[in-house]
Motif scaffolding. Structure first.
Motif, PDB file in Angstrom:
ATOM      1  N   ARG A 179      -4.700  -0.613   9.301  1.00  0.00           N
ATOM      2  CA  ARG A 179      -3.935  -0.838   8.072  1.00  0.00           C
ATOM      3  C   ARG A 179      -4.737  -1.696   7.095  1.00  0.00           C
ATOM      4  O   ARG A 179      -4.784  -1.398   5.895  1.00  0.00           O
ATOM      5  N   VAL A 180      -5.340  -2.759   7.605  1.00  0.00           N
ATOM      6  CA  VAL A 180      -6.147  -3.617   6.739  1.00  0.00           C
ATOM      7  C   VAL A 180      -7.298  -2.830   6.132  1.00  0.00           C
ATOM      8  O   VAL A 180      -7.557  -2.903   4.919  1.00  0.00           O
ATOM      9  N   LEU A 181      -7.997  -2.065   6.948  1.00  0.00           N
ATOM     10  CA  LEU A 181      -9.139  -1.301   6.444  1.00  0.00           C
ATOM     11  C   LEU A 181      -8.695  -0.236   5.443  1.00  0.00           C
ATOM     12  O   LEU A 181      -9.399   0.026   4.449  1.00  0.00           O
ATOM     13  N   SER A 182      -7.534   0.363   5.673  1.00  0.00           N
ATOM     14  CA  SER A 182      -7.027   1.363   4.726  1.00  0.00           C
ATOM     15  C   SER A 182      -6.797   0.746   3.356  1.00  0.00           C
ATOM     16  O   SER A 182      -7.203   1.313   2.322  1.00  0.00           O
ATOM     17  N   TRP A 183      -6.155  -0.425   3.334  1.00  0.00           N
ATOM     18  CA  TRP A 183      -5.872  -1.052   2.047  1.00  0.00           C
ATOM     19  C   TRP A 183      -7.109  -1.682   1.432  1.00  0.00           C
ATOM     20  O   TRP A 183      -7.241  -1.741   0.193  1.00  0.00           O
ATOM     21  N   LEU A 184      -8.046  -2.114   2.254  1.00  0.00           N
ATOM     22  CA  LEU A 184      -9.340  -2.579   1.718  1.00  0.00           C
ATOM     23  C   LEU A 184     -10.029  -1.436   0.979  1.00  0.00           C
ATOM     24  O   LEU A 184     -10.496  -1.600  -0.161  1.00  0.00           O
ATOM     25  N   HIS A 185     -10.085  -0.269   1.595  1.00  0.00           N
ATOM     26  CA  HIS A 185     -10.759   0.867   0.977  1.00  0.00           C
ATOM     27  C   HIS A 185      -9.959   1.438  -0.186  1.00  0.00           C
ATOM     28  O   HIS A 185     -10.552   2.014  -1.122  1.00  0.00           O
ATOM     29  N   TRP A 186      -8.651   1.264  -0.173  1.00  0.00           N
ATOM     30  CA  TRP A 186      -7.838   1.627  -1.346  1.00  0.00           C
ATOM     31  C   TRP A 186      -8.287   0.815  -2.554  1.00  0.00           C
ATOM     32  O   TRP A 186      -8.436   1.359  -3.648  1.00  0.00           O
ATOM     33  N   GLN A 187      -8.504  -0.454  -2.351  1.00  0.00           N
ATOM     34  CA  GLN A 187      -8.986  -1.286  -3.456  1.00  0.00           C
ATOM     35  C   GLN A 187     -10.379  -0.868  -3.894  1.00  0.00           C
ATOM     36  O   GLN A 187     -10.642  -0.710  -5.092  1.00  0.00           O
ATOM     37  N   ILE A 188     -11.262  -0.663  -2.930  1.00  0.00           N
ATOM     38  CA  ILE A 188     -12.651  -0.332  -3.256  1.00  0.00           C
ATOM     39  C   ILE A 188     -12.753   1.005  -3.985  1.00  0.00           C
ATOM     40  O   ILE A 188     -13.503   1.149  -4.957  1.00  0.00           O
ATOM     41  N   GLY A 189     -11.982   1.993  -3.512  1.00  0.00           N
ATOM     42  CA  GLY A 189     -12.091   3.331  -4.071  1.00  0.00           C
ATOM     43  C   GLY A 189     -11.171   3.621  -5.229  1.00  0.00           C
ATOM     44  O   GLY A 189     -11.393   4.586  -5.965  1.00  0.00           O
ATOM     45  N   GLY A 190     -10.125   2.811  -5.409  1.00  0.00           N
ATOM     46  CA  GLY A 190      -9.141   3.102  -6.437  1.00  0.00           C
ATOM     47  C   GLY A 190      -8.915   1.988  -7.424  1.00  0.00           C
ATOM     48  O   GLY A 190      -9.255   2.087  -8.596  1.00  0.00           O
ATOM     49  N   LEU A 191      -8.318   0.915  -6.960  1.00  0.00           N
ATOM     50  CA  LEU A 191      -7.897  -0.159  -7.862  1.00  0.00           C
ATOM     51  C   LEU A 191      -9.062  -0.712  -8.678  1.00  0.00           C
ATOM     52  O   LEU A 191      -8.976  -0.831  -9.902  1.00  0.00           O
ATOM     53  N   GLY A 192     -10.157  -1.057  -8.020  1.00  0.00           N
ATOM     54  CA  GLY A 192     -11.296  -1.633  -8.735  1.00  0.00           C
ATOM     55  C   GLY A 192     -11.912  -0.680  -9.739  1.00  0.00           C
ATOM     56  O   GLY A 192     -12.029  -1.013 -10.934  1.00  0.00           O
ATOM     57  N   PRO A 193     -12.314   0.523  -9.315  1.00  0.00           N
ATOM     58  CA  PRO A 193     -12.919   1.448 -10.274  1.00  0.00           C
ATOM     59  C   PRO A 193     -12.003   1.828 -11.432  1.00  0.00           C
ATOM     60  O   PRO A 193     -12.456   1.912 -12.577  1.00  0.00           O
ATOM     61  N   TRP A 244      -8.959  -8.568  -8.762  1.00  0.00           N
ATOM     62  CA  TRP A 244      -8.815  -7.479  -9.720  1.00  0.00           C
ATOM     63  C   TRP A 244      -7.491  -7.561 -10.464  1.00  0.00           C
ATOM     64  O   TRP A 244      -7.432  -7.292 -11.683  1.00  0.00           O
ATOM     65  N   LEU A 245      -6.431  -7.931  -9.774  1.00  0.00           N
ATOM     66  CA  LEU A 245      -5.146  -8.090 -10.459  1.00  0.00           C
ATOM     67  C   LEU A 245      -5.193  -9.246 -11.437  1.00  0.00           C
ATOM     68  O   LEU A 245      -4.658  -9.155 -12.555  1.00  0.00           O
ATOM     69  N   MET A 246      -5.831 -10.336 -11.054  1.00  0.00           N
ATOM     70  CA  MET A 246      -5.909 -11.481 -11.944  1.00  0.00           C
ATOM     71  C   MET A 246      -6.768 -11.176 -13.167  1.00  0.00           C
ATOM     72  O   MET A 246      -6.447 -11.591 -14.288  1.00  0.00           O
ATOM     73  N   ALA A 247      -7.865 -10.433 -12.972  1.00  0.00           N
ATOM     74  CA  ALA A 247      -8.703 -10.048 -14.104  1.00  0.00           C
ATOM     75  C   ALA A 247      -7.947  -9.136 -15.056  1.00  0.00           C
ATOM     76  O   ALA A 247      -8.042  -9.267 -16.288  1.00  0.00           O
ATOM     77  N   ALA A 248      -7.171  -8.200 -14.501  1.00  0.00           N
ATOM     78  CA  ALA A 248      -6.380  -7.305 -15.345  1.00  0.00           C
ATOM     79  C   ALA A 248      -5.322  -8.075 -16.121  1.00  0.00           C
ATOM     80  O   ALA A 248      -5.068  -7.791 -17.306  1.00  0.00           O
ATOM     81  N   ARG A 249      -4.718  -9.024 -15.462  1.00  0.00           N
ATOM     82  CA  ARG A 249      -3.691  -9.844 -16.109  1.00  0.00           C
ATOM     83  C   ARG A 249      -4.263 -10.581 -17.319  1.00  0.00           C
ATOM     84  O   ARG A 249      -3.604 -10.706 -18.358  1.00  0.00           O
ATOM     85  N   GLU A 250      -5.508 -11.033 -17.193  1.00  0.00           N
ATOM     86  CA  GLU A 250      -6.135 -11.822 -18.258  1.00  0.00           C
ATOM     87  C   GLU A 250      -6.803 -10.947 -19.302  1.00  0.00           C
ATOM     88  O   GLU A 250      -6.572 -11.098 -20.510  1.00  0.00           O
ATOM     89  N   LYS A 251      -7.642 -10.014 -18.860  1.00  0.00           N
ATOM     90  CA  LYS A 251      -8.490  -9.269 -19.786  1.00  0.00           C
ATOM     91  C   LYS A 251      -7.838  -7.990 -20.299  1.00  0.00           C
ATOM     92  O   LYS A 251      -8.287  -7.427 -21.302  1.00  0.00           O
ATOM     93  N   LEU A 252      -6.827  -7.524 -19.599  1.00  0.00           N
ATOM     94  CA  LEU A 252      -6.103  -6.331 -20.037  1.00  0.00           C
ATOM     95  C   LEU A 252      -4.646  -6.676 -20.304  1.00  0.00           C
ATOM     96  O   LEU A 252      -3.744  -5.880 -20.040  1.00  0.00           O
ATOM     97  N   ALA A 253      -4.428  -7.869 -20.843  1.00  0.00           N
ATOM     98  CA  ALA A 253      -3.062  -8.354 -21.061  1.00  0.00           C
ATOM     99  C   ALA A 253      -2.251  -7.404 -21.935  1.00  0.00           C
ATOM    100  O   ALA A 253      -1.060  -7.187 -21.701  1.00  0.00           O
ATOM    101  N   ASP A 254      -2.909  -6.817 -22.929  1.00  0.00           N
ATOM    102  CA  ASP A 254      -2.180  -5.941 -23.856  1.00  0.00           C
ATOM    103  C   ASP A 254      -1.825  -4.605 -23.235  1.00  0.00           C
ATOM    104  O   ASP A 254      -0.899  -3.929 -23.701  1.00  0.00           O
TER     105      ASP A 254
END
Length: 211
Positions: free
Chosen positions: A94-108, A164-174
């Protein structure tokens, strides 16, 4: 001694959080990506993809170890120190699945949205906006089922996603700030993870600081 070559990007902060959580001695080397220092030959020798972060562990189990790619670094450190990644079984996967979800989806996707965010009437902007909102929905649904991304225990999956969530909150606030804050389980998780001392220290790191 562990040496982390990094910068103040979400990917660059992931191993900083991990090292602070582990409480192991380490030093940082700032790689200023705005000055293109990631393309210097000495950094290329550590990271063939010319991307931060890179890690050198002079005291690896089998000698000196050099790592690049943030997800690989998190996995290495977790396995090396036996923390924040279960050793086996369903919880590990489960941990590895969500780690790779971030690497392959959320971040890019968040990264591409950041690039196109200021461009009006751009099909690419609309595409990455839709995907970013879809990923936020995935995250919120998952966090509704437990306190952390992979379940009941804090793990490298949370460490990977949080910056990544914190960066989005700050830099993509709009474009994403309101959507993030409007999802109660995401907001709860951000406060929970962000309240950890190791996370606060790592997120406050600046290039002139050597930890």
């Amino acid at each position: 001694m562990i040496t982390l070559h990094t910068w103040t990007t979400p990917n660059g902060r992931k191993p900083l959080i991990m090292l602070e959580e582990l409480g192991v001695p380490y030093q940082t080397v700032a790689v200023d990506i705005h000055k293109h220092e990631q393309f210097r030959p000495e950094f290329l020798a550590l990271s063939p993809n010319n991307k931060i972060p890179a890690l050198v562990d002079d005291a690896g189990e089998d000698g000196s170890v050099t790592m690049f790619e943030s997800g690989a670094i998190l996995t290495y450190l977790a396995e090396r120190h036996g923390k924040l990644l279960p050793a086996q079984g369903p919880a590990r996967y489960r941990v590895l699945s969500w780690l790779h979800w971030q690497i392959g989806g959320l971040g890019p996707m968040f990264g591409q949205l950041g690039f196109f965010a200021g461009q009006d009437d751009n099909p690419a902007r609309e595409h990455f906006m839709e995907e970013a909102h879809r990923l936020l929905d995935v995250l919120d649904r998952q966090l509704a089922s437990g306190p952390y991304l992979a379940g009941d225990a804090y793990s490298i999956a949370d460490i990977a996603a949080y910056p990544w969530l914190m960066a989005a909150r700050e830099k993509l606030a709009d474009t994403l700030g309101q959507a993030i804050d409007g999802k109660p389980d995401v907001a709860r998780w951000l406060a929970l993870v962000g309240g950890r001392p190791a996370v606060r220290t790592a997120m406050a790191w600046q290039p002139e600081t050597t930890a």
